[in-house]
Scaffold this active site. Structure first.
Site, mmCIF file in Angstrom:
data_model
loop_
_atom_site.group_PDB
_atom_site.id
_atom_site.type_symbol
_atom_site.label_atom_id
_atom_site.label_comp_id
_atom_site.label_asym_id
_atom_site.label_seq_id
_atom_site.Cartn_x
_atom_site.Cartn_y
_atom_site.Cartn_z
ATOM 1 N N LEU A 276 45.193 30.614 51.458
ATOM 2 C CA LEU A 276 44.423 31.304 50.347
ATOM 3 C C LEU A 276 43.119 30.692 49.860
ATOM 4 C CD1 LEU A 276 45.037 32.516 47.332
ATOM 5 C CD2 LEU A 276 45.140 30.160 46.519
ATOM 6 N N HIS B 34 51.831 35.898 47.313
ATOM 7 C CA HIS B 34 51.250 34.743 46.747
ATOM 8 C C HIS B 34 52.446 34.272 45.667
ATOM 9 C CE1 HIS B 34 48.647 31.643 45.632
ATOM 10 N NE2 HIS B 34 48.289 31.834 44.360
ATOM 11 N N PHE C 198 38.532 32.820 34.948
ATOM 12 C CA PHE C 198 39.839 33.224 35.936
ATOM 13 C C PHE C 198 40.140 34.416 35.700
ATOM 14 C CE2 PHE C 198 42.633 31.069 38.982
ATOM 15 C CZ PHE C 198 41.932 30.264 39.425
ATOM 16 N N ARG D 241 44.657 40.145 39.441
ATOM 17 C CA ARG D 241 45.224 40.372 40.940
ATOM 18 C C ARG D 241 45.681 41.593 41.426
ATOM 19 N NH1 ARG D 241 47.280 34.037 41.369
ATOM 20 N NH2 ARG D 241 44.996 33.253 41.065
#
Ligand SMILES: Cc1cc2nc3c(=O)[nH]c(=O)nc-3n(C[C@H](O)[C@H](O)[C@H](O)COP(=O)(O)OP(=O)(O)OC[C@H]3O[C@@H](n4cnc5c(N)ncnc54)[C@H](O)[C@@H]3O)c2cc1C
Length: 576
Positions: free
Chosen positions: A239, A350, A113, A282
């Protein structure tokens, strides 16, 4: 009287309820939720939950990734507790029935991730939140004594003499307004993405818990740190999970070029599977999008500029086994098939790194009041949350807050002060007056839209002092106007106009704190990028923002030191 009253039936709230019920069956627990618990936003989490499991991985590495990803604004004692307890929580979920995806040999599967140097993100295909919330919900059903107030909307905390004594809430179906006395209250009300116009967040994410605490004098922390996720579908904001890039998806611009190679996202990481530039953190990926836009390398659509997520090379069978929900969402909402088509994407609001200021056990400065989950800021996320840290966070800190609250309730068995009745009656009168209606004034929806566009313009991916200062004035004006809106629905049953109005006022207060904190922080760190102060400034701002509500109702911002245990501030590099 209720010992532990939990506001919120999402992952944090349900985990808290189970923790109390398991530990002390004599402790009276209640969960109040404005939607049926399974409809809480946790249900929509897709990609996974991070916790150290692999033999090659260590707790220290998970700590380091979290702290450097958060640009050294995380409290390191909180991160250490979080990382140490996360594996136990995910195994516990397995024992309660969570169907974690498996490798061929039966081991729990993990995926890489963004910003994590090791593969440690557990997942249940790409419907992790659904399975996680379902597991928690069915486990709460084992404990018949947990009282549920489903579809009740909390409008106020009863606080007297620095201590919480319960809440006032409206039953949405009947309009009944009730005061619910309680020895402790845990706010688990989720985030506030809806203050922005374009967000992955469900319509219910309006920051209610943040405003409830703030209005009673509890400070909010690090509100300027708003996370943009780099891949939302244009128009809907739905998303497309980071798991799509973890499984090998590419981000390309309108010329078909993998543009991230032109940006400083850190150097390549050790495992071959992680050597993808698409798995940068991100904040950096969302910032790279803005630069591509300025260079004219994004494509125009009726819903704004986009780049493309390319999954075609993964092949149909991998897409169907690892990220089936991505295919489902693209087909249903974008009318395309990622096995053969490019997916248009753009950054989308988000997650809120900031929230109600708590200590490592979820305690706020108001005695008996706790907060956990996205509504709280403990803080383990600092200036930028790493994807897949939030689901374990709601479990670890939901449980910790619950145990601390139950202990407080056991130690304070005194009766109910008069304030419970008087404050409850005052609140009832206010709500009933709203329901009498108003023939003049502006529409809630118009003011909400103005607020959302003000926030996007001032507190988006890049910010600047002048625009933020103007937004302070605009929001103050909108707040005054929100007191005098037109109000048509004088009924009691399902009065959604009343809820929309209360949520607008909540969001406006939260929006004011975001802008005030962003204006005060004259540096760039993580998700907070100022074009007029482009460098990180540890001398002045290696500190949390702490915002109180001043007596005149405006936000007043100060700073609070960050707790550093073992990792002194350094550069954010992803190839160590
Ligand atoms: C689309 C999406 C995908 C995500 N994917 C991931 C992921 O893969 N991995 C990860 O780690 N994180 C992910 N996240 C983030 C993560 O899911 C959330 O941060 C987390 O689930 C929040 O849980 P919570 O329990 O704090 O709040 P929520 O689940 O939002 O629950 C809030 C609860 O509070 C109640 N409530 C709110 N206000 C009131 C009120 N006034 N009165 C009564 N009740 C109230 C609501 O009814 C609800 O029950 C994702 C988020 C989104 C939006």
């Amino acid at each position: 009287m209720i010992d532990v009253l939990i506001v919120g039936g999402g992952g944090a709230g349900l985990r808290a309820a189970i923790a109390v019920a398991e530990q002390d069956p004599a402790c009276k627990v209640a969960v109040v939720s404005k939607v049926y618990p399974m409809r809480s936003h946790t249900v929509s989490a897709e990609g996974g939950a991070a916790a150290v499991i692999d033999i090659g991985d260590t707790l220290d590495e998970h700590c380091y990734d979290t702290i450097s990803g958060g640009d050294w604004l995380c409290d390191q004692d909180a991160v250490e507790a979080f990382v140490a307890e996360a594996p136990r929580e995910l195994i516990q979920l397995e024992h309660w029935g969570c169907p974690w995806s498996r490798e061929g040999d039966g081991r729990v599967a993990v995926r890489p991730f963004g910003g994590m140097k090791r593969e440690r993100t557990w997942y249940a295909a790409d419907k992790t939140g659904f399975h996680l919330l379902h597991t928690l919900f069915q486990t709460t059903l084992k404990y018949q004594d947990i009282i549920r107030y489903d579809e009740w909307y909390v409008t106020k905390l009863v606080v007297d003499d620095g201590r919480v004594h319960g809440v006032v809430a409206v039953e949405i179906r009947t309009g009944r307004i009730e005061t619910i006395p309680a020895r402790t209250v845990i706010l688990a009300t989720g985030g506030c993405g809806r203050v922005f116009p374009f967000t992955t967040n469900a319509a219910i994410k309006t920051g209610d818990g943040m405003a409830l605490a703030y209005r009673e004098g509890a400070p909010l922390k690090d509100m300027e740190f708003v996370q943009y996720h780099p891949t939302g579908l244009p128009f809907t904001g739905i998303l497309i999970t980071e798991a799509a890039r973890a499984e090998g998806g590419w981000l390309i611009n309108k010329d078909g070029y993998r543009y991230l190679q032109d940006y400083d996202l850190g150097t390549p990481t050790p495992t071959p599977k992680l050597r993808s530039m698409e798995l940068g953190p991100r904040d950096r990926l969302s910032q790279a999008f803005v630069h591509e836009q300025h260079k004219g390398r994004t494509a125009d659509t009726p819903y704004g500029p986009v780049v493309y997520l390319d999954l075609r090379h993964l092949g149909e069978s991998k897409i169907d086994s690892r990220i089936p929900f991505v295919r489902e969402l693209c087909r249903s909402y974008q009318n395309l098939d990622p096995a053969t088509d490019l997916i248009p994407v753009r950054p989308v609001v988000h997650y809120m790194m900031g929230g109600v200021h708590t200590d490592i056990d979820g305690a706020t400065p108001i005695a008996g009041l706790y907060a956990a989950g996205e509504t709280a800021c403990v803080s383990i996320n600092g200036a930028n949350r790493l994807g897949s840290n939030s689901l374990p966070e709601i479990l670890v800190f939901g449980r910790r807050a619950a145990l601390a609250a139950a202990e407080f309730a056991r130690a304070h068995r005194d009766g109910e002060p008069r304030a419970v009745r008087t404050q409850g009656e005052d609140e009832r009168r206010l709500l009933e007056r709203e329901r009498e209606g108003r023939r003049t004034g502006e529409r809630v929806a118009d003011l909400r839209e103005r607020m959302q566009h003000t926030l996007e313009g001032a507190a988006g991916i890049y910010r600047t002092g002048d625009v933020l200062a103007k937004a302070v004035d605009t929001l103050a004006d909108l707040r005054a106007r929100a007191e005098e809106v037109r109000f048509d629905d004088t009924g009691v049953a399902f009065n959604t106009e009343l809820l929309n109005l209360l949520e607008l006022r909540t969001m406006l207060e939260v929006a004011q704190t975001i802008v005030a904190c962003a204006l005060n922080r004259q540096e760039s760190r993580g998700a907070h990028q100022r074009t007029d102060f482009t460098a990180r400034d540890d001398d002045s701002f290696l500190a949390h923002s702490l915002v109180h509500r001043a007596p005149d109702g405006t936000p007043s911002v100060g700073l609070l030191p960050v707790t550093i245990t073992r990792w002194p501030p350094g550069e954010r590099v992803y190839g160590r």
